[in-house]
Scaffold this motif. Sequence first.
Motif, mmCIF file in Angstrom:
data_model
loop_
_atom_site.group_PDB
_atom_site.id
_atom_site.type_symbol
_atom_site.label_atom_id
_atom_site.label_comp_id
_atom_site.label_asym_id
_atom_site.label_seq_id
_atom_site.Cartn_x
_atom_site.Cartn_y
_atom_site.Cartn_z
ATOM 1 N N GLN A 1 0.828 -1.210 0.000
ATOM 2 C CA GLN A 1 0.000 0.000 0.000
ATOM 3 C C GLN A 1 0.862 1.259 0.000
ATOM 4 O O GLN A 1 0.547 2.244 -0.677
ATOM 5 C CB GLN A 1 -0.921 0.003 1.221
ATOM 6 C CG GLN A 1 -2.025 -1.037 1.162
ATOM 7 C CD GLN A 1 -2.894 -0.981 2.400
ATOM 8 O OE1 GLN A 1 -3.548 0.023 2.672
ATOM 9 N NE2 GLN A 1 -2.897 -2.053 3.178
ATOM 10 N N LEU A 2 1.958 1.232 0.763
ATOM 11 C CA LEU A 2 2.871 2.374 0.781
ATOM 12 C C LEU A 2 3.475 2.616 -0.592
ATOM 13 O O LEU A 2 3.620 3.759 -1.036
ATOM 14 C CB LEU A 2 3.984 2.142 1.813
ATOM 15 C CG LEU A 2 3.606 2.328 3.280
ATOM 16 C CD1 LEU A 2 4.726 1.824 4.180
ATOM 17 C CD2 LEU A 2 3.308 3.788 3.580
ATOM 18 N N GLY A 3 3.833 1.522 -1.263
ATOM 19 C CA GLY A 3 4.398 1.648 -2.602
ATOM 20 C C GLY A 3 3.421 2.299 -3.565
ATOM 21 O O GLY A 3 3.793 3.184 -4.351
ATOM 22 N N ARG A 4 2.158 1.876 -3.507
ATOM 23 C CA ARG A 4 1.141 2.466 -4.387
ATOM 24 C C ARG A 4 0.904 3.930 -4.043
ATOM 25 O O ARG A 4 0.728 4.773 -4.933
ATOM 26 C CB ARG A 4 -0.168 1.679 -4.280
ATOM 27 C CG ARG A 4 -0.111 0.299 -4.922
ATOM 28 C CD ARG A 4 -1.499 -0.275 -5.112
ATOM 29 N NE ARG A 4 -2.192 -0.474 -3.855
ATOM 30 C CZ ARG A 4 -2.097 -1.582 -3.120
ATOM 31 N NH1 ARG A 4 -1.324 -2.585 -3.519
ATOM 32 N NH2 ARG A 4 -2.766 -1.699 -1.993
ATOM 33 N N ALA B 1 3.020 14.598 -7.069
ATOM 34 C CA ALA B 1 2.948 15.885 -6.371
ATOM 35 C C ALA B 1 4.326 16.373 -5.931
ATOM 36 O O ALA B 1 4.439 17.369 -5.216
ATOM 37 C CB ALA B 1 2.039 15.764 -5.150
ATOM 38 N N GLY B 2 5.384 15.650 -6.357
ATOM 39 C CA GLY B 2 6.740 16.052 -5.993
ATOM 40 C C GLY B 2 7.081 15.768 -4.547
ATOM 41 O O GLY B 2 7.912 16.459 -3.951
ATOM 42 N N GLN B 3 6.451 14.750 -3.950
ATOM 43 C CA GLN B 3 6.692 14.405 -2.554
ATOM 44 C C GLN B 3 7.165 12.959 -2.449
ATOM 45 O O GLN B 3 7.096 12.190 -3.408
ATOM 46 C CB GLN B 3 5.413 14.587 -1.724
ATOM 47 C CG GLN B 3 4.906 16.012 -1.648
ATOM 48 C CD GLN B 3 5.803 16.904 -0.811
ATOM 49 O OE1 GLN B 3 6.419 16.449 0.152
ATOM 50 N NE2 GLN B 3 5.875 18.175 -1.164
ATOM 51 N N THR B 4 7.652 12.603 -1.256
ATOM 52 C CA THR B 4 8.043 11.226 -0.963
ATOM 53 C C THR B 4 7.407 10.825 0.358
ATOM 54 O O THR B 4 6.809 11.655 1.053
ATOM 55 C CB THR B 4 9.573 11.095 -0.835
ATOM 56 O OG1 THR B 4 9.999 11.822 0.330
ATOM 57 C CG2 THR B 4 10.282 11.634 -2.063
ATOM 58 N N LEU B 5 7.556 9.558 0.733
ATOM 59 C CA LEU B 5 7.008 9.090 2.005
ATOM 60 C C LEU B 5 7.646 9.792 3.195
ATOM 61 O O LEU B 5 7.068 9.856 4.277
ATOM 62 C CB LEU B 5 7.200 7.574 2.137
ATOM 63 C CG LEU B 5 6.302 6.717 1.243
ATOM 64 C CD1 LEU B 5 6.741 5.261 1.296
ATOM 65 C CD2 LEU B 5 4.846 6.851 1.655
ATOM 66 N N THR B 6 8.842 10.295 3.017
ATOM 67 C CA THR B 6 9.518 11.012 4.095
ATOM 68 C C THR B 6 9.007 12.434 4.243
ATOM 69 O O THR B 6 9.322 13.111 5.221
ATOM 70 C CB THR B 6 11.032 11.079 3.824
ATOM 71 O OG1 THR B 6 11.248 11.774 2.590
ATOM 72 C CG2 THR B 6 11.640 9.696 3.742
ATOM 73 N N GLY B 7 8.225 12.912 3.264
ATOM 74 C CA GLY B 7 7.751 14.286 3.294
ATOM 75 C C GLY B 7 8.712 15.263 2.644
ATOM 76 O O GLY B 7 8.470 16.470 2.624
ATOM 77 N N LEU B 8 9.831 14.749 2.093
ATOM 78 C CA LEU B 8 10.813 15.619 1.455
ATOM 79 C C LEU B 8 10.399 15.929 0.021
ATOM 80 O O LEU B 8 9.885 15.070 -0.688
ATOM 81 C CB LEU B 8 12.193 14.958 1.455
ATOM 82 C CG LEU B 8 12.773 14.587 2.826
ATOM 83 C CD1 LEU B 8 14.171 14.004 2.658
ATOM 84 C CD2 LEU B 8 12.806 15.789 3.755
ATOM 85 N N ASN B 9 10.655 17.165 -0.400
ATOM 86 C CA ASN B 9 10.358 17.554 -1.773
ATOM 87 C C ASN B 9 11.646 17.525 -2.606
ATOM 88 O O ASN B 9 12.736 17.291 -2.068
ATOM 89 C CB ASN B 9 9.694 18.939 -1.807
ATOM 90 C CG ASN B 9 10.569 20.006 -1.161
ATOM 91 O OD1 ASN B 9 11.784 20.011 -1.326
ATOM 92 N ND2 ASN B 9 9.947 20.910 -0.418
ATOM 93 N N PRO B 10 11.553 17.732 -3.919
ATOM 94 C CA PRO B 10 12.752 17.661 -4.769
ATOM 95 C C PRO B 10 13.875 18.601 -4.330
ATOM 96 O O PRO B 10 15.055 18.259 -4.431
ATOM 97 C CB PRO B 10 12.212 18.032 -6.150
ATOM 98 C CG PRO B 10 10.785 17.572 -6.119
ATOM 99 C CD PRO B 10 10.328 17.868 -4.725
ATOM 100 N N ARG B 11 13.527 19.796 -3.840
ATOM 101 C CA ARG B 11 14.565 20.722 -3.372
ATOM 102 C C ARG B 11 15.325 20.130 -2.192
ATOM 103 O O ARG B 11 16.561 20.191 -2.130
ATOM 104 C CB ARG B 11 13.939 22.054 -2.956
ATOM 105 C CG ARG B 11 14.974 23.098 -2.525
ATOM 106 C CD ARG B 11 14.363 24.238 -1.748
ATOM 107 N NE ARG B 11 13.927 23.822 -0.412
ATOM 108 C CZ ARG B 11 13.499 24.667 0.522
ATOM 109 N NH1 ARG B 11 13.406 25.956 0.258
ATOM 110 N NH2 ARG B 11 13.124 24.219 1.711
ATOM 111 N N ASP B 12 14.586 19.537 -1.249
ATOM 112 C CA ASP B 12 15.225 18.930 -0.083
ATOM 113 C C ASP B 12 16.186 17.820 -0.507
ATOM 114 O O ASP B 12 17.300 17.698 0.021
ATOM 115 C CB ASP B 12 14.170 18.351 0.863
ATOM 116 C CG ASP B 12 13.251 19.402 1.451
ATOM 117 O OD1 ASP B 12 13.705 20.548 1.624
ATOM 118 O OD2 ASP B 12 12.088 19.070 1.737
#
Length: 207
Positions: A128-131, A140-151
């Motif tokens: 489910q996390l993978g999906r 949306a430019g996000q990851t599971l860690t909450g980091l965006n591309p700039r980070d």
Amino acid sequence: MSAVLVHSQGSDRLSAAGLRAMLRELEPRSVSLVDSAAEADVVVYASHVVSGTEMCLLRHQAEQHRAKLVLVVAKIPGIGLHNLVTCRIHAVLSRDEADSDTIGRAVHAARNGEGVFPQTLQGSLVAQLGRLEEEVLRPAGQTLTGLNPRDIEVLRLISEGLGTSEIATKLAYSERTVKNAVHSITARLGARNRAQAVAQAVREGLF
């Protein structure tokens, strides 16, 4: 290991009484039983199988109080990520295998923000996390860690040995912006410093 404030609940009187008896074996060193969820660090809920109605009640309880939830159930439910998050479920234990020591370990893990789940449930949650990451976060430019591309770019440059001023120059940011980004990144990753943040990012496969 400090005692965890625990409130016990059950879907019926027998489940509630049995659970409370096991928790009493852990007093006073490991847990301290309290009378309400509002006072608790962790709520332990025992049931044969968690119904939709029970899940709604647990979700409402999680909205009202800060306590994390440990489920002790005879039938392992197919818990979706939504329920996992909204009900603050940190552990799911099989009723047949649960004893006072097992419950005690799960309670302390939950209090510390860790998770304890059966292997079959782990596989479902990972899928489910993978999906979620593939279909919702990445677009949306996000990851599971909450980091965006700039980070992530800041982390990559740190991993290459660049300092704050060099990163600011390379990305056309102010040094204050870079420092704020680094502070936010380390907090999100639960890292103590830049080196730990980079190591965590590598483990997460962020670059």
